[in-house]
Write a protein that holds these residues in place. Structure first.
Motif, PDB file in Angstrom:
ATOM      1  N   THR A  35       1.534  54.512  -7.350  1.00  0.00           N
ATOM      2  CA  THR A  35       1.618  55.481  -8.440  1.00  0.00           C
ATOM      3  C   THR A  35       3.006  55.490  -9.054  1.00  0.00           C
ATOM      4  OG1 THR A  35      -0.034  56.850  -7.345  1.00  0.00           O
ATOM      5  CG2 THR A  35       1.295  57.912  -9.030  1.00  0.00           C
ATOM      6  N   LEU A  36       4.051  55.424  -8.221  1.00  0.00           N
ATOM      7  CA  LEU A  36       5.412  55.408  -8.740  1.00  0.00           C
ATOM      8  C   LEU A  36       5.682  54.175  -9.584  1.00  0.00           C
ATOM      9  CD1 LEU A  36       7.515  56.778  -5.751  1.00  0.00           C
ATOM     10  CD2 LEU A  36       7.096  57.866  -7.947  1.00  0.00           C
ATOM     11  N   ALA A  37       5.121  53.038  -9.193  1.00  0.00           N
ATOM     12  CA  ALA A  37       5.302  51.824  -9.988  1.00  0.00           C
ATOM     13  C   ALA A  37       4.667  51.984 -11.370  1.00  0.00           C
ATOM     14  CB  ALA A  37       4.694  50.627  -9.260  1.00  0.00           C
ATOM     15  N   GLN A  38       3.499  52.596 -11.440  1.00  0.00           N
ATOM     16  CA  GLN A  38       2.854  52.834 -12.728  1.00  0.00           C
ATOM     17  C   GLN A  38       3.664  53.812 -13.572  1.00  0.00           C
ATOM     18  OE1 GLN A  38      -1.027  54.195 -11.680  1.00  0.00           O
ATOM     19  NE2 GLN A  38      -1.801  52.142 -11.230  1.00  0.00           N
ATOM     20  N   LEU A  39       4.204  54.847 -12.952  1.00  0.00           N
ATOM     21  CA  LEU A  39       5.002  55.818 -13.686  1.00  0.00           C
ATOM     22  C   LEU A  39       6.305  55.220 -14.199  1.00  0.00           C
ATOM     23  CD1 LEU A  39       4.505  59.083 -11.615  1.00  0.00           C
ATOM     24  CD2 LEU A  39       3.535  58.521 -13.831  1.00  0.00           C
ATOM     25  N   GLU A  40       6.896  54.316 -13.444  1.00  0.00           N
ATOM     26  CA  GLU A  40       8.115  53.655 -13.908  1.00  0.00           C
ATOM     27  C   GLU A  40       7.839  52.803 -15.138  1.00  0.00           C
ATOM     28  OE1 GLU A  40      10.081  51.491 -10.823  1.00  0.00           O
ATOM     29  OE2 GLU A  40      10.270  53.264  -9.549  1.00  0.00           O
ATOM     30  N   VAL A  41       6.708  52.106 -15.146  1.00  0.00           N
ATOM     31  CA  VAL A  41       6.345  51.313 -16.323  1.00  0.00           C
ATOM     32  C   VAL A  41       6.127  52.231 -17.518  1.00  0.00           C
ATOM     33  CG1 VAL A  41       4.536  49.845 -17.298  1.00  0.00           C
ATOM     34  CG2 VAL A  41       5.382  49.414 -14.994  1.00  0.00           C
ATOM     35  N   LEU A  42       5.467  53.341 -17.316  1.00  0.00           N
ATOM     36  CA  LEU A  42       5.199  54.282 -18.401  1.00  0.00           C
ATOM     37  C   LEU A  42       6.483  54.901 -18.945  1.00  0.00           C
ATOM     38  CD1 LEU A  42       3.119  55.845 -20.082  1.00  0.00           C
ATOM     39  CD2 LEU A  42       3.066  57.537 -18.272  1.00  0.00           C
ATOM     40  N   THR A  43       7.358  55.366 -18.069  1.00  0.00           N
ATOM     41  CA  THR A  43       8.588  55.999 -18.543  1.00  0.00           C
ATOM     42  C   THR A  43       9.516  54.998 -19.213  1.00  0.00           C
ATOM     43  OG1 THR A  43       9.534  55.791 -16.335  1.00  0.00           O
ATOM     44  CG2 THR A  43       8.564  57.903 -16.910  1.00  0.00           C
ATOM     45  N   SER A  44       9.584  53.767 -18.709  1.00  0.00           N
ATOM     46  CA  SER A  44      10.445  52.776 -19.361  1.00  0.00           C
ATOM     47  C   SER A  44       9.846  52.340 -20.694  1.00  0.00           C
ATOM     48  CB  SER A  44      10.666  51.568 -18.453  1.00  0.00           C
ATOM     49  OG  SER A  44       9.437  50.897 -18.235  1.00  0.00           O
TER      50      SER A  44
END
Length: 92
Positions: A35-44
Motif C-alpha cells: 500500500t505504501l508503494a502505491q501511495l508513493e507513486v500517487l503522491t509523486s
C-alpha cells in the motif's frame, strides 16, 4: 498434574500464540508495504509532499497531520457534516 507440567503447557500455549501473532504481523507488514508503494507513486505523480484526502475537516485529513482528539470534538451520535466522512471505514 504436577505444577511443572501445568506451567510447561501454559508456556507452550503462550509461545504458540506468540508465533501466530508474529506470522500475522509479518503478513500485515507485507500488505502495508504494498500500500505504501502505491501511495508513493500517487503522491509523486501528483507532486504532493503527503497524501491529503480532504481539507474540509481536521479529522478527514491524513492521520499523520491530524489532531488525535479531533474526532471526539463532535458528539458521537451526531450526523456527519462533511461528505468525505464516508471515506473512512468503521473500526473493526
Amino acid at each position: 498434574m504436577r505444577p511443572a507440567l501445568v506451567f510447561s503447557i501454559f508456556l507452550s500455549l503462550l509461545l504458540a500464540l506468540d508465533g501466530a501473532l508474529l506470522l500475522d504481523g509479518m503478513s500485515r507488514r507485507n500488505d502495508e508495504n504494498a500500500t505504501l508503494a502505491q501511495l508513493e507513486v500517487l503522491t509523486s505523480g501528483l507532486g504532493l509532499t503527503d497524501l491529503a484526502v480532504s481539507t474540509e475537516a481536521r479529522y478527514t485529513r491524513h492521520p499523520a497531520v491530524s489532531d488525535p482528539m479531533a474526532p471526539f470534538m463532535d458528539h458521537p451520535g451526531a450526523i456527519e457534516h462533511f461528505p468525505t466522512g464516508a471515506f473512512w471505514l468503521p473500526v473493526r
